[in-house]
Design a protein around this motif. Sequence first.
Motif, PDB file in Angstrom:
ATOM      1  N   THR A 122       7.517  12.465  36.352  1.00 54.20           N
ATOM      2  CA  THR A 122       6.586  11.405  35.988  1.00 54.20           C
ATOM      3  C   THR A 122       5.519  11.339  37.073  1.00 54.20           C
ATOM      4  O   THR A 122       5.675  11.914  38.163  1.00 54.20           O
ATOM      5  N   SER A 123       4.430  10.614  36.809  1.00 52.56           N
ATOM      6  CA  SER A 123       3.365  10.501  37.804  1.00 52.56           C
ATOM      7  C   SER A 123       3.868   9.826  39.079  1.00 52.56           C
ATOM      8  O   SER A 123       3.484  10.202  40.196  1.00 52.56           O
ATOM      9  N   TYR A 138       5.966  12.392  40.930  1.00 47.77           N
ATOM     10  CA  TYR A 138       5.096  13.426  41.498  1.00 47.77           C
ATOM     11  C   TYR A 138       4.431  12.925  42.774  1.00 47.77           C
ATOM     12  O   TYR A 138       4.294  13.681  43.751  1.00 47.77           O
ATOM     13  N   ASN A 139       4.032  11.679  42.781  1.00 45.79           N
ATOM     14  CA  ASN A 139       3.419  11.105  43.986  1.00 45.79           C
ATOM     15  C   ASN A 139       4.406  11.097  45.148  1.00 45.79           C
ATOM     16  O   ASN A 139       4.018  11.281  46.305  1.00 45.79           O
TER      17      ASN A 139
END
Length: 371
Positions: free
Chosen positions: A198-199, A202-203
């Motif tokens: 997911t974003s 990923y961060n």
Amino acid sequence: MKVKTEYLIPGCILNEDVYKSTNIPLLKKKTILTDKLISILHIFLIQTVNVENKLVDGSFYKPEEVIEEDVLIPEEPAIKEESRFISVFLQAVQKYKKLFLNWQSGSKVDLNVIRKEFIPLLRLSPSKEEMLDLHHYGSKNDYHYYHAVAVAVLSVSLGRKYNLSEGELIQLGLSALLADCGMARLPYNVYGQQGPLTSEEYNEVRKHPLLGYKMLEGIPGLTKAALLGVLQHQEREDGSGYPLKTKGKKIHLYAKIIMVCDMYHAMTSERCYRAKQSPYRVLESISKDNFGKIDHYCLQQFIQLISNLSIGVKVRLNNGWIGTIIYIDESVPMRPLLQVENNEMINLLNYSDLYIEQQLGEEESNLSPKV
């Protein structure tokens, strides 16, 4: 060795392509068999397959019955010279996995242990074929462990093209091996992911170079160059990378080398959410899609290192066609002119949907489908 499919177990490695009525392989050489793939062989009524004497974990495979055995398996097998690299590589992966799990539990990085366990591998010189086959030796569930060791091997091999000293090559290899050690400090187990991140995840992952740098900073035996390799291996030439958006000449050579090797192995390997890709297609894709992002000279050196295409070589395309390379344009080496069946000429520059799947040995180059 050739064995009946009823004696196969997960972890067996195919030693040749498996065909069923067409000239497109049902399963490709170097595929690591799982329960699901073994069941597919049974569904297609495949009676026998040729497998390697070793399982993917490096242990020897001793089936109940062998139809044809290329090499007898002694009770206490000595590592043959031609298979030494793969044997040491597979053992190194298991050692890395054990270390990584310890780091996840909070253990500190012990460089003395790492040097003892991995320097013997880093001092080996794999052939082009062995480097091309590296992405086959791995499973999607343990991808990250294979990835770390493979990137270390590829990085040292590429470093030799820069005429680095023995000491520099060891530091480069250690840097590549430990480049993703910061993943062990993430708040969740990214190695257990069964799909794309997911974003938010990923961060978090983008923090791993800095986390790794902090894990290794101050440990005796790692040079500043090795630390920069860990910190900067996800940076890009145009400043679009992470974690610090470093660009161009400020990116250390070790990081540039690891960057290319990391990208190549990640793209060729099977993941939980993506099938493995042809090394030749990946090399072409990296050249096209990452222009200006990775060091051009470094990439060219890597292509020369890993690619074994030359005039007269037989290759199989993704549609099953087999052809002989007639001409190679050095500016686009993955798009040669081929002579295929009936002496027809195919210029891959004119066929964007076709690409080289693999290079063939003489015994594999028969145009007729195998049954």
